[in-house]
Write a protein that holds these residues in place. Structure first.
Motif, PDB file in Angstrom:
ATOM      1  N   MET A 199      63.188   7.084 -40.797  1.00  0.00           N
ATOM      2  CA  MET A 199      63.013   8.287 -39.977  1.00  0.00           C
ATOM      3  C   MET A 199      61.844   8.126 -39.005  1.00  0.00           C
ATOM      4  N   SER A 200      60.740   7.550 -39.487  1.00  0.00           N
ATOM      5  CA  SER A 200      59.579   7.355 -38.626  1.00  0.00           C
ATOM      6  C   SER A 200      59.908   6.402 -37.480  1.00  0.00           C
ATOM      7  N   THR A 201      60.545   5.296 -37.796  1.00  0.00           N
ATOM      8  CA  THR A 201      60.857   4.296 -36.770  1.00  0.00           C
ATOM      9  C   THR A 201      61.851   4.822 -35.750  1.00  0.00           C
ATOM     10  N   VAL A 202      62.937   5.435 -36.234  1.00  0.00           N
ATOM     11  CA  VAL A 202      63.969   5.939 -35.327  1.00  0.00           C
ATOM     12  C   VAL A 202      63.423   7.061 -34.452  1.00  0.00           C
ATOM     13  N   MET A 203      62.644   7.969 -35.047  1.00  0.00           N
ATOM     14  CA  MET A 203      62.091   9.088 -34.283  1.00  0.00           C
ATOM     15  C   MET A 203      61.159   8.593 -33.175  1.00  0.00           C
ATOM     16  N   CYS A 204      60.292   7.643 -33.499  1.00  0.00           N
ATOM     17  CA  CYS A 204      59.364   7.109 -32.499  1.00  0.00           C
ATOM     18  C   CYS A 204      60.100   6.339 -31.411  1.00  0.00           C
ATOM     19  N   MET A 205      61.150   5.631 -31.780  1.00  0.00           N
ATOM     20  CA  MET A 205      61.944   4.928 -30.774  1.00  0.00           C
ATOM     21  C   MET A 205      62.629   5.916 -29.836  1.00  0.00           C
ATOM     22  N   LEU A 206      63.131   7.012 -30.393  1.00  0.00           N
ATOM     23  CA  LEU A 206      63.821   8.001 -29.566  1.00  0.00           C
ATOM     24  C   LEU A 206      62.855   8.683 -28.596  1.00  0.00           C
ATOM     25  N   TYR A 226      59.577  -0.624 -24.150  1.00  0.00           N
ATOM     26  CA  TYR A 226      58.867   0.582 -24.578  1.00  0.00           C
ATOM     27  C   TYR A 226      59.541   1.219 -25.793  1.00  0.00           C
ATOM     28  N   VAL A 227      60.843   1.008 -25.919  1.00  0.00           N
ATOM     29  CA  VAL A 227      61.531   1.448 -27.140  1.00  0.00           C
ATOM     30  C   VAL A 227      61.043   0.623 -28.333  1.00  0.00           C
ATOM     31  N   TYR A 228      60.874  -0.692 -28.106  1.00  0.00           N
ATOM     32  CA  TYR A 228      60.328  -1.543 -29.164  1.00  0.00           C
ATOM     33  C   TYR A 228      58.877  -1.177 -29.470  1.00  0.00           C
ATOM     34  N   LEU A 229      58.165  -0.716 -28.440  1.00  0.00           N
ATOM     35  CA  LEU A 229      56.801  -0.229 -28.690  1.00  0.00           C
ATOM     36  C   LEU A 229      56.828   0.953 -29.650  1.00  0.00           C
ATOM     37  N   GLY A 230      57.743   1.891 -29.429  1.00  0.00           N
ATOM     38  CA  GLY A 230      57.889   3.013 -30.344  1.00  0.00           C
ATOM     39  C   GLY A 230      58.275   2.561 -31.735  1.00  0.00           C
ATOM     40  N   MET A 231      59.107   1.514 -31.812  1.00  0.00           N
ATOM     41  CA  MET A 231      59.494   0.979 -33.122  1.00  0.00           C
ATOM     42  C   MET A 231      58.278   0.449 -33.878  1.00  0.00           C
ATOM     43  N   TRP A 232      57.436  -0.326 -33.177  1.00  0.00           N
ATOM     44  CA  TRP A 232      56.238  -0.874 -33.822  1.00  0.00           C
ATOM     45  C   TRP A 232      55.280   0.240 -34.251  1.00  0.00           C
ATOM     46  N   LEU A 233      55.078   1.219 -33.376  1.00  0.00           N
ATOM     47  CA  LEU A 233      54.182   2.315 -33.717  1.00  0.00           C
ATOM     48  C   LEU A 233      54.699   3.107 -34.910  1.00  0.00           C
ATOM     49  N   GLY A 234      55.998   3.373 -34.931  1.00  0.00           N
ATOM     50  CA  GLY A 234      56.578   4.110 -36.056  1.00  0.00           C
ATOM     51  C   GLY A 234      56.490   3.349 -37.357  1.00  0.00           C
ATOM     52  N   PHE A 235      56.759   2.046 -37.295  1.00  0.00           N
ATOM     53  CA  PHE A 235      56.708   1.227 -38.517  1.00  0.00           C
ATOM     54  C   PHE A 235      55.280   1.111 -39.042  1.00  0.00           C
ATOM     55  N   VAL A 290      47.403  -4.617 -25.959  1.00  0.00           N
ATOM     56  CA  VAL A 290      46.708  -4.066 -24.801  1.00  0.00           C
ATOM     57  C   VAL A 290      46.309  -2.621 -25.120  1.00  0.00           C
ATOM     58  N   ASN A 291      45.088  -2.259 -24.702  1.00  0.00           N
ATOM     59  CA  ASN A 291      44.563  -0.922 -25.010  1.00  0.00           C
ATOM     60  C   ASN A 291      44.640  -0.680 -26.513  1.00  0.00           C
ATOM     61  N   PHE A 292      43.967  -1.557 -27.257  1.00  0.00           N
ATOM     62  CA  PHE A 292      44.068  -1.544 -28.714  1.00  0.00           C
ATOM     63  C   PHE A 292      43.586  -0.219 -29.305  1.00  0.00           C
ATOM     64  N   THR A 293      42.574   0.385 -28.679  1.00  0.00           N
ATOM     65  CA  THR A 293      42.062   1.666 -29.160  1.00  0.00           C
ATOM     66  C   THR A 293      43.130   2.751 -29.077  1.00  0.00           C
ATOM     67  N   GLY A 294      43.860   2.788 -27.970  1.00  0.00           N
ATOM     68  CA  GLY A 294      44.938   3.758 -27.823  1.00  0.00           C
ATOM     69  C   GLY A 294      46.054   3.529 -28.826  1.00  0.00           C
ATOM     70  N   THR A 295      46.335   2.246 -29.096  1.00  0.00           N
ATOM     71  CA  THR A 295      47.350   1.915 -30.089  1.00  0.00           C
ATOM     72  C   THR A 295      46.937   2.401 -31.478  1.00  0.00           C
ATOM     73  N   LEU A 296      45.673   2.169 -31.826  1.00  0.00           N
ATOM     74  CA  LEU A 296      45.185   2.635 -33.127  1.00  0.00           C
ATOM     75  C   LEU A 296      45.244   4.154 -33.225  1.00  0.00           C
ATOM     76  N   LEU A 297      44.934   4.838 -32.129  1.00  0.00           N
ATOM     77  CA  LEU A 297      44.989   6.298 -32.127  1.00  0.00           C
ATOM     78  C   LEU A 297      46.417   6.782 -32.364  1.00  0.00           C
ATOM     79  N   ALA A 298      47.361   6.164 -31.690  1.00  0.00           N
ATOM     80  CA  ALA A 298      48.764   6.556 -31.877  1.00  0.00           C
ATOM     81  C   ALA A 298      49.222   6.304 -33.309  1.00  0.00           C
ATOM     82  N   ILE A 299      48.843   5.147 -33.857  1.00  0.00           N
ATOM     83  CA  ILE A 299      49.204   4.838 -35.243  1.00  0.00           C
ATOM     84  C   ILE A 299      48.571   5.830 -36.203  1.00  0.00           C
TER      85      ILE A 299
END
Length: 310
Positions: free
Chosen positions: A287-294, A230-239, A25-34
């Motif tokens: 570090m990327s995954t944990v930081m984004c999850m936090l 939303y924590v899992y969302l941060g995990m996906w974005l960080g990974f 959902v909101n794929f453009t925003g997801t790409l921006l965050a990545i």
């Protein structure tokens, strides 16, 4: 055992749900965050790799890095070899090479393009024995350690003079310190932008699902249960951001290798670039995954706490 398996299954199902809903959902925003996460990780990692390769490349240069010890003229070759062996056994010294007075005379005559006899005639060889040292990385990195080593060598009763190019060590250390400082500053600035981007991304996703969250609270769902996707969302974005960063960094590093070698050739060396090893890459992913999850947890908790069912 069954409860553990059930817990794992629920979390795997939630991770898959997050990928299919919150990420898509909101794929453009997801790409921006990545993209922001990838940029945050790529630039410091490139500086880090360049710094590591610079240190490895300069370790192969011997000009200027040597400590040359000239022994007294009355020191014979047996004592000279013993001094060289004693210095070689010191942990602060990477290598030690003895240049006898005969070897020195041969090298001098060869550089002049004449024979040894033409240089000295019937006179006695006046050149002393010399020991050429290459200090360890710990000594190179510290002027105090270098001065201490030189002082100890000068106290040897067989040593006439010690020559060391301190300017070389200062130049190398100053360049390394500057690269380390620039990397830290850039990483801090980009990390701040990453935090703000993640907060904005997660907050927007919470607002998109505000009605669902209100219903979940009405039926008794806890905030931690609602926050988990939303924590899992941060995990996906960080990974995913770290994966893109690794891909971009590899392209940049190895595409610039040819150009930087043009500069290295002027100093008589060749750079073979080494990328991140498995341990460094694994650490970056963790570090990327944990930081984004936090950050996602903190942002989602703050936003969800503000939602009250009507």
């Amino acid at each position: 055992m069954r409860s553990l398996i059930g817990f794992i299954r629920r979390n795997v199902r939630d991770i898959h749900y997050v990928y299919n809903t919150l990420v898509s959902v909101n794929f453009t925003g997801t790409l921006l965050a990545i993209a922001v996460i990838a940029l945050t990780l790529t630039i410091p990692s490139i500086f880090y790799v360049f710094m590591q390769n610079f240190k490895e490349s300069t370790s192969d240069l011997t000009i200027g890095r040597n400590i040359t010890i000239y022994l007294k003229n009355d020191v014979d070759s047996v004592v000279a070899f013993q001094i060289k062996d004693d210095l070689q056994s010191d942990d602060r010294i990477k290598s030690a090479e003895l240049i006898t007075k005969d070897d020195g005379l041969k090298s001098f005559a060869s550089s002049m393009g004449i024979s040894e006899h033409e240089v000295m005639g019937n006179a006695e060889n006046p050149l002393p024995h010399a020991v050429v040292l290459i200090p360890s990385e710990e000594v190179e990195a510290s002027t105090e350690n270098l001065d201490l080593l030189v002082k100890e060598i000068k106290n040897n009763k067989y040593v006439e003079m010690v020559r060391v190019d301190r300017d070389w060590f200062k130049r190398i250390n100053s360049i390394t310190d500057a690269m380390r400082y620039i990397t830290a500053v850039i990483a801090a600035i980009l990390l701040l932008s990453l935090v703000f981007t993640l907060i904005n991304t997660v907050s927007n996703r919470v607002l998109l699902h505000r009605n669902e969250i209100e219903v979940m609270k009405l039926v008794g769902a806890t905030d931690l249960y609602i926050i988990r996707p939303y924590v899992y969302l941060g995990m996906w974005l960080g990974f995913l951001g770290c994966f893109v960063s690794w891909w971009l960094g590899t392209i940049v590093i190895f595409s610039t290798e040819r150009y930087l070698n043009h500069v290295a050739e002027a100093y008589g060396t060749h750079i073979i670039f080494r990328g991140l090893n498995f341990r460094e890459l694994l650490m970056m992913f963790v570090m990327s995954t944990v930081m984004c999850m936090l950050v996602s947890f903190i942002s989602a908790r703050s936003s969800i706490n503000g939602i009250r069912p009507q």
